[in-house]
Design a protein around this motif. Sequence first.
Motif, PDB file in Angstrom:
ATOM      1  N   VAL A   1      40.409  16.193  47.610  1.00  0.00           N
ATOM      2  CA  VAL A   1      39.696  16.417  46.346  1.00  0.00           C
ATOM      3  C   VAL A   1      38.199  16.196  46.536  1.00  0.00           C
ATOM      4  O   VAL A   1      37.374  16.955  46.044  1.00  0.00           O
ATOM      5  CB  VAL A   1      40.207  15.475  45.239  1.00  0.00           C
ATOM      6  N   SER A   2      37.841  15.153  47.283  1.00  0.00           N
ATOM      7  CA  SER A   2      36.412  14.855  47.364  1.00  0.00           C
ATOM      8  C   SER A   2      35.684  15.575  48.490  1.00  0.00           C
ATOM      9  O   SER A   2      34.469  15.533  48.529  1.00  0.00           O
ATOM     10  CB  SER A   2      36.173  13.343  47.425  1.00  0.00           C
TER      11      SER A   2
ATOM     12  N   GLY B   1      35.744  20.961  48.330  1.00  0.00           N
ATOM     13  CA  GLY B   1      34.670  21.669  47.631  1.00  0.00           C
ATOM     14  C   GLY B   1      35.065  22.959  46.938  1.00  0.00           C
ATOM     15  O   GLY B   1      34.410  23.384  46.004  1.00  0.00           O
ATOM     16  N   GLY B   2      36.122  23.620  47.376  1.00  0.00           N
ATOM     17  CA  GLY B   2      36.591  24.840  46.712  1.00  0.00           C
ATOM     18  C   GLY B   2      37.850  24.555  45.926  1.00  0.00           C
ATOM     19  O   GLY B   2      38.291  23.404  45.826  1.00  0.00           O
ATOM     20  N   ALA B   3      38.448  25.616  45.386  1.00  0.00           N
ATOM     21  CA  ALA B   3      39.624  25.446  44.532  1.00  0.00           C
ATOM     22  C   ALA B   3      40.796  24.794  45.267  1.00  0.00           C
ATOM     23  O   ALA B   3      41.617  24.096  44.666  1.00  0.00           O
ATOM     24  CB  ALA B   3      40.072  26.792  43.978  1.00  0.00           C
TER      25      ALA B   3
ATOM     26  N   PRO C   1      41.030  20.555  44.635  1.00  0.00           N
ATOM     27  CA  PRO C   1      41.823  20.012  43.536  1.00  0.00           C
ATOM     28  C   PRO C   1      43.287  20.460  43.562  1.00  0.00           C
ATOM     29  O   PRO C   1      44.156  19.697  43.136  1.00  0.00           O
ATOM     30  CB  PRO C   1      41.125  20.523  42.277  1.00  0.00           C
TER      31      PRO C   1
ATOM     32  N   ARG D   1      47.503  22.242  37.417  1.00  0.00           N
ATOM     33  CA  ARG D   1      46.063  22.216  37.722  1.00  0.00           C
ATOM     34  C   ARG D   1      45.468  23.628  37.717  1.00  0.00           C
ATOM     35  O   ARG D   1      44.390  23.853  37.200  1.00  0.00           O
ATOM     36  CB  ARG D   1      45.854  21.557  39.098  1.00  0.00           C
TER      37      ARG D   1
ATOM     38  N   ARG E   1      46.823  26.251  36.330  1.00  0.00           N
ATOM     39  CA  ARG E   1      47.341  27.022  35.194  1.00  0.00           C
ATOM     40  C   ARG E   1      47.944  28.325  35.704  1.00  0.00           C
ATOM     41  O   ARG E   1      47.627  29.417  35.236  1.00  0.00           O
ATOM     42  CB  ARG E   1      46.231  27.284  34.180  1.00  0.00           C
TER      43      ARG E   1
ATOM     44  N   LEU F   1      27.788  21.051  46.903  1.00  0.00           N
ATOM     45  CA  LEU F   1      28.388  19.970  47.690  1.00  0.00           C
ATOM     46  C   LEU F   1      27.300  18.987  48.126  1.00  0.00           C
ATOM     47  O   LEU F   1      26.122  19.332  48.132  1.00  0.00           O
ATOM     48  CB  LEU F   1      29.071  20.565  48.933  1.00  0.00           C
TER      49      LEU F   1
ATOM     50  N   GLY G   1      29.961  24.814  46.255  1.00  0.00           N
ATOM     51  CA  GLY G   1      31.277  24.220  46.015  1.00  0.00           C
ATOM     52  C   GLY G   1      31.141  23.203  44.909  1.00  0.00           C
ATOM     53  O   GLY G   1      30.059  23.062  44.318  1.00  0.00           O
ATOM     54  N   THR G   2      32.229  22.486  44.590  1.00  0.00           N
ATOM     55  CA  THR G   2      32.091  21.455  43.570  1.00  0.00           C
ATOM     56  C   THR G   2      32.489  20.111  44.144  1.00  0.00           C
ATOM     57  O   THR G   2      33.442  19.991  44.895  1.00  0.00           O
ATOM     58  CB  THR G   2      32.906  21.759  42.299  1.00  0.00           C
TER      59      THR G   2
ATOM     60  N   PHE H   1      33.512  16.160  43.611  1.00  0.00           N
ATOM     61  CA  PHE H   1      34.070  15.088  42.778  1.00  0.00           C
ATOM     62  C   PHE H   1      33.026  13.976  42.574  1.00  0.00           C
ATOM     63  O   PHE H   1      32.774  13.537  41.459  1.00  0.00           O
ATOM     64  CB  PHE H   1      35.323  14.545  43.483  1.00  0.00           C
ATOM     65  N   GLU H   2      32.415  13.544  43.679  1.00  0.00           N
ATOM     66  CA  GLU H   2      31.453  12.428  43.602  1.00  0.00           C
ATOM     67  C   GLU H   2      30.221  12.773  42.769  1.00  0.00           C
ATOM     68  O   GLU H   2      29.745  11.946  42.000  1.00  0.00           O
ATOM     69  CB  GLU H   2      31.003  11.991  45.005  1.00  0.00           C
TER      70      GLU H   2
ATOM     71  N   MET I   1      33.178  27.738  36.727  1.00  0.00           N
ATOM     72  CA  MET I   1      34.522  28.331  36.767  1.00  0.00           C
ATOM     73  C   MET I   1      35.338  27.758  37.926  1.00  0.00           C
ATOM     74  O   MET I   1      34.812  27.037  38.778  1.00  0.00           O
ATOM     75  CB  MET I   1      34.412  29.855  36.914  1.00  0.00           C
TER      76      MET I   1
ATOM     77  N   SER J   1      37.070  26.019  40.700  1.00  0.00           N
ATOM     78  CA  SER J   1      37.173  24.642  41.162  1.00  0.00           C
ATOM     79  C   SER J   1      36.264  23.710  40.367  1.00  0.00           C
ATOM     80  O   SER J   1      36.514  22.508  40.311  1.00  0.00           O
ATOM     81  CB  SER J   1      36.867  24.528  42.654  1.00  0.00           C
TER      82      SER J   1
ATOM     83  N   MET K   1      38.583  22.602  37.690  1.00  0.00           N
ATOM     84  CA  MET K   1      39.675  21.753  38.198  1.00  0.00           C
ATOM     85  C   MET K   1      39.165  20.405  38.704  1.00  0.00           C
ATOM     86  O   MET K   1      39.800  19.373  38.498  1.00  0.00           O
ATOM     87  CB  MET K   1      40.423  22.489  39.308  1.00  0.00           C
ATOM     88  N   THR K   2      38.011  20.414  39.359  1.00  0.00           N
ATOM     89  CA  THR K   2      37.483  19.150  39.889  1.00  0.00           C
ATOM     90  C   THR K   2      37.007  18.252  38.748  1.00  0.00           C
ATOM     91  O   THR K   2      37.253  17.036  38.759  1.00  0.00           O
ATOM     92  CB  THR K   2      36.354  19.417  40.916  1.00  0.00           C
TER      93      THR K   2
ATOM     94  N   GLU L   1      38.217  18.191  35.814  1.00  0.00           N
ATOM     95  CA  GLU L   1      39.453  17.685  35.202  1.00  0.00           C
ATOM     96  C   GLU L   1      39.989  16.476  35.991  1.00  0.00           C
ATOM     97  O   GLU L   1      40.437  15.487  35.410  1.00  0.00           O
ATOM     98  CB  GLU L   1      40.446  18.848  35.257  1.00  0.00           C
ATOM     99  N   MET L   2      39.907  16.571  37.318  1.00  0.00           N
ATOM    100  CA  MET L   2      40.415  15.468  38.135  1.00  0.00           C
ATOM    101  C   MET L   2      39.555  14.212  38.004  1.00  0.00           C
ATOM    102  O   MET L   2      40.065  13.100  38.039  1.00  0.00           O
ATOM    103  CB  MET L   2      40.512  15.890  39.599  1.00  0.00           C
TER     104      MET L   2
ATOM    105  N   GLU M   1      40.631  12.632  34.747  1.00  0.00           N
ATOM    106  CA  GLU M   1      41.953  11.983  34.884  1.00  0.00           C
ATOM    107  C   GLU M   1      41.858  10.699  35.690  1.00  0.00           C
ATOM    108  O   GLU M   1      42.495   9.700  35.381  1.00  0.00           O
ATOM    109  CB  GLU M   1      42.935  12.930  35.583  1.00  0.00           C
TER     110      GLU M   1
END
Lengths: 205, 128
Positions: A69-70, A73-75, A78, A116, A118, B36, B42-43, B45-46, B67, B69, B72-73, B75-76, B79
């Motif tokens: 997850v961390s 970076g892409g879909a 997660p 996640r 959907r 990143l 990218g996306t 979390f931190e 859009m 990730s 989704m990220t 959302e995580m 959570e």
Amino acid sequence: MKANELIPIMHAIAARIEKEKDFLTELDNVIGDGDHGINMARGFKVVETKIDGLATPADVFKVVGMTLVSTVGGASGPLYGTAFMKLAQSLMGKEEITLGDFLPAFRAAIDGISMRGRSHQGEKTMLDAMIPAAEAMEAANAEGKSAKEALDAGVAAAWAGVEITKTYAATKGRASYVGDRSIGHQDPGATSFTQMLEEVAGGIA
Amino acid sequence: MVGFVIVSHSELLAQGVCDLASMMAKDVPMFPAGGLPDGGHGTSFEKIASAIEQANQGDGVLLLMDMGSAVMTAEMVLETYGYTDVKMVDCPLVEGAITGSVLSSTGASMEEIIEELATVAEQKKFDF
């Protein structure tokens, strides 16, 4: 299977993903944003530095999930992250896991990805390999087959699922914007999942 | 004031949306979580978690995402930390950031802003 048997399998998965990085990226270039191989390899490289010495299979799955997850970076971060964390939640507290423990945990992982992202089977995603794999492993287990036999059946069903992803258009993610032009191309996520499962099957006696 | 976090695959896009919205509502806490940590697309979390901490001045935080990730990220993160005063909003990123931050600058509550942002996607830019 105990943590000390699972950890080498995770290293084997990391090595496989590194080896397949360019192929996965090539698949993703056609229909997605072309980063699947690179992202997954980056994530698993970090995973390799964090799993040695962990005590239980659930600990290993949890660390793998959080790391993906961390770092991905892409879909796929997660999505696979959620899957590994669901495995961890389902197997929490067990020193050793059996096929009978793994199968419901794997279903929880599938449900996690579905929630996640959907998404559902038939949308050209990793679920198109995971769901047939789950069905094949459950059937093998019901027939009293060994874990190795069940995993092999799961891998065969997953590869068949990957082939089927070539036959329809994507309706999720970046690939959905290319519409029918995604037909004929296999899904990168379904492919990477199947490669990972193949390493699990190869790593058990 | 309600704070905002702009989550994007692009560091430049997230920063740009924050800059633009801040110009229209200068005292509203607006923090980017784009790209990143190494600067790539990218996306992260931190980055999202840290931007939420910075944006929360006690009145809650709204997350606007581009859009995939990013959604989704985000959302995580929600959570994982179980925040009660941080919410994701489904709306156009640029228009939502500007509408939301201007409303926030008037002292609107998180609920009022969420309600207004739900209509942003339907507002037309011009009539044919």
